[in-house]
Each structure stands twice: as structure tokens, then as C-alpha cells.
Design an enzyme around this catalytic site. Sequence first.
Site, short mmCIF file in Angstrom:
data_model
loop_
_atom_site.label_atom_id
_atom_site.label_comp_id
_atom_site.label_asym_id
_atom_site.label_seq_id
_atom_site.Cartn_x
_atom_site.Cartn_y
_atom_site.Cartn_z
N CYS A 65 0.83 -1.20 0.00
CA CYS A 65 0.00 0.00 0.00
C CYS A 65 0.88 1.26 0.00
O CYS A 65 1.52 1.56 -1.00
CB CYS A 65 -0.97 -0.03 1.17
SG CYS A 65 -2.33 1.15 0.99
N HIS A 94 -3.67 -5.23 1.31
CA HIS A 94 -3.33 -5.58 2.69
C HIS A 94 -3.80 -7.01 2.96
O HIS A 94 -4.72 -7.50 2.32
CB HIS A 94 -4.05 -4.64 3.67
CG HIS A 94 -3.51 -3.26 3.70
ND1 HIS A 94 -2.31 -2.94 4.27
CD2 HIS A 94 -4.04 -2.09 3.22
CE1 HIS A 94 -2.11 -1.63 4.17
NE2 HIS A 94 -3.14 -1.11 3.54
#
Length: 493
Positions: free
Chosen positions: A331, A438
Site C-alpha cells: 500500500c 493488505h
Amino acid sequence: MGWGPAAPPSTAAGPSPQPSPQGGEGANPQAPLGEIGSAQYFQALAARAVPDVRMNPLLLKPEADTRSQVLLLGQVSRELSALPWRGRSERVWPPIAAALDALRAENDVVVIEGAGSPAEINLMASDVVNLRVARHADAACLLVTDIDRGGAFAHLYGTWALLPAADRARIRGFVLNKFRGDAGLLAPAPEQLQALTGVPTVAVVPMRFGHGLPEEDGVFDDRPVGFDDKTGSGADGSSASSYQNDIDAPRRIAIVAYPRISNLDEFQPLKNVPGLTLAWARTPAALAGADTIVLPGSKATAADLAWLRAQGLDAAIAAHAARGARVLGICGGLQMLGEALIDEHGVESTDNAPGLGLLPLVTCFERAKTVRHATQRFGALTGAWAALSRVPVTGYEIHSGRTVQHPAMAARGDVAREVMAGLAWQNGAGNVLGVYLHGLFEDAAVLRALFGADAPALDAVFDGLADAIEQAFAPGVLDALVQRRTPANARVR
């Protein structure tokens, strides 16, 4: 801590914050996901409930030492974020109360956890997360203290003494948490405390190491690990003296712990992999000897990238990659690995910033945040990350940015290999991988592919903790609290 996706008051989603739906049973699957804290996410899973933004209606995400982003029912509110704290409380209370009322109407048991202390007398007049919630629900309360920090009996008595009389009457018991040693040595303090307050100590919960869940706040297990001496031990205590920088066996993982690190819960499963050593790095020396460096998510990517440079970590990461060793960006970490961060709308910063230059990518920040679950499959990977080729993975996205190939570099033929459409890229040498998803290390298929190992299933972790709590409480205490108003065949949220 972490954030994750959750259902709207009509859908819910995942871990640290987590995406979650809004609405519980009968939730609209098309409703947008929102964010909730990882603690509420895991608590929902432990109760066998679907995570729902109403379980964490107000979420504060620190962006700097004096500034937090405010999320109401899972969505960022720029208006509330700009208000001073005391100016927010009356604005946020009606939706908090509505969320609580709805959950109570849909479920027979609602477990409420306060935030901080119920006796913060400087904030009590504008409180919306402790006593006001307990009063609204007419809740029976337990007051829990961390005895490992010391001063537990003073904390309990001082908190009780600072509460108004009507709120003292809500406290049905004191709980001593994280106790180490002989519980018999606590006497006569619990009896003396009860004589002073009328409140019994109903549980002494032992310290439980390796429980299998991430810590709620901050970096867990923040102890120095000396990778460079090649003699560290794995999460299971096994020797790592046979360490080699072998691309087929990542065993020494350093996670860069920048100040605004996020979604820490996704690394908890790595602590349970036999023979693997996990360390948190804030200096170049802490990276020495690692075979894999991970740049995790960030609540403020540009600010954490600037911090990383100030520590000299940028040069250490570049040197690590130049040796052909693994680098993984997740991310915000993926965004840092690129050539540039462009923020024309001032989403995170008023300036653009150069990236680390390890992937020929550019990230443009956008006002709209992407929050969603995703089930994908890696394409063909090469080199150090080849073990992930064709591996299916389930995770979630929470980011304010869109990442694309660097146009000028692509024109020269320098292109990152897209190994998951719009979500993951690999460099030409095969040792640098950036992923938006994630939850990689929470996926059993990924753990098996990279480490040949499985982490304990969450249900087994929850059951172990539940058994420990049941043994720690005096008989009948929890049942009596729950049965105070609860009919048979209760549902718990």
C-alpha cells in the site's frame, strides 16, 4: 494499530483499519465499505459476527502529533477533522447513539469497550466514547487495569473515586489484566479495595504471550533483533544460525517502522512462522542481515517517506535491493517504491515528492479513497518472489492514490511488470515487489508459498483466549452480567 474494511450500516469488511459493511443482517451488499479499527474487527470475528461500521461509529486516525483524521460510520469527514475535539462531540453523538440503538435492537447482547479512561475529568463534559455510551445503554460495567504497568490498585481506586456516584454504581467488578507471578501475593489488596469501594475484584487475567492476535496500539514485540550476527532466534525459539541469503527461504524479515505506520495486524501471522525472525527497523543498522525488507502501509505516506530519508533508510533500502535481496512494499510502501508521489489536491501534502526509485511507477493522490475487499491471483512472478506465481490471495484495499507506469520511463522501455492488474508490480530483476493489497500474510496460501508453513486459524486463537478468560473470572460473574437483561438463545455482537 490498524484499520480495515467493514460493512456500511447496510454492508462490513476487514482488519487494521478494516473495510466493513454498514448494516448487519440484511445489509446491502452494494453499499460502500467503510473503515473500522482492527480491535473492533477482531472482536466482531470473535463473536462470530460480521464486522460492521456501527461497531466503531467514530474512528480517529492520527496523521500527525497534533492532528487526526475523523471517520464517521466508516467514512472520512473532512468537516469533522477540521473541528477542535470539543466542537465535535455534539455533532458525532447522534449517529453514535443511533448506531448503538440499532445494534441493541438487532442483538441480544452488545459488548461495549470504552476508549482510554472513563475518568478523564478534563474531557468528561464532552465525552462520547466512555460514560456517555454506558449511560445511554444503561450498561453494567467492568473496570479493567493493566497490572503489568504497575500501580494497578491506585488506578482502580482513583478512577472509581473520580466518577460521579451514579456511574460508580455501574461498576460491577474490577479486573486485573496481564498479571505475572503468584496471584496469592495480591492479598489483601483486593479485599481492601472492595472495603473502600464496595466493588469486588472479579478476575485476575494472567499475562499471555504468543496469544496469536496483534497488539491493538503501536508496534508489537518492539525489541532489537541483531540480524547481522546471524544468531537470532525464530518466533518459535529455533536457531537461525544456519541463515543464508537464500532467495528460496526468507527467514529474516525487517519491517520499516515509520512514525505513522498502519495496518500492523497483518504482520502478526509472521510471528507464528517457525524459524522466522521478525524485526522492526528505524535505523539502517536495524536492516543489516535481513533477507527481506518490508515497507508497510502508512497513514501519511509523504510524511513517512520524508522521515525514512531523514534516517538514512532510503540509501540502506536501495543498497539492499541492489544486492538482489527482497524488498516488499504494501500500500503506502508500494507508493514509496515508485519514482514519484504527485499530490495536486493536497490530500496528504502540499508538495510532490520523489519516491525511492525502485519501481518505475508514479502515484497520483486522489480525493476519493479506495476501500474494498479483493480476491485476486498473482500472475507469473520471477526471481526472489517466484514462489507467489499463480497463488490466489484474499485481502483488502484502503488507499488514497492511483499508481501507474511512469510515462517517460515506459517510453524508454523501462516498465514494471504488472503481476496483478492494478494492484501489484515487480521490477525487472524480480527482487522488488509492490502490492496494494493488505492482508497478504493473513492468507494461508501466501504463507505456505513463501514459508511452507501455516499460522494458527483465528477461530483456534479466539477459542484459546476465551478459555483463558473463562478460567480467570470468578464463577458466574460473566453469566450474571449477560443475563441481567438477556433472554435465552441470545445473539452476541
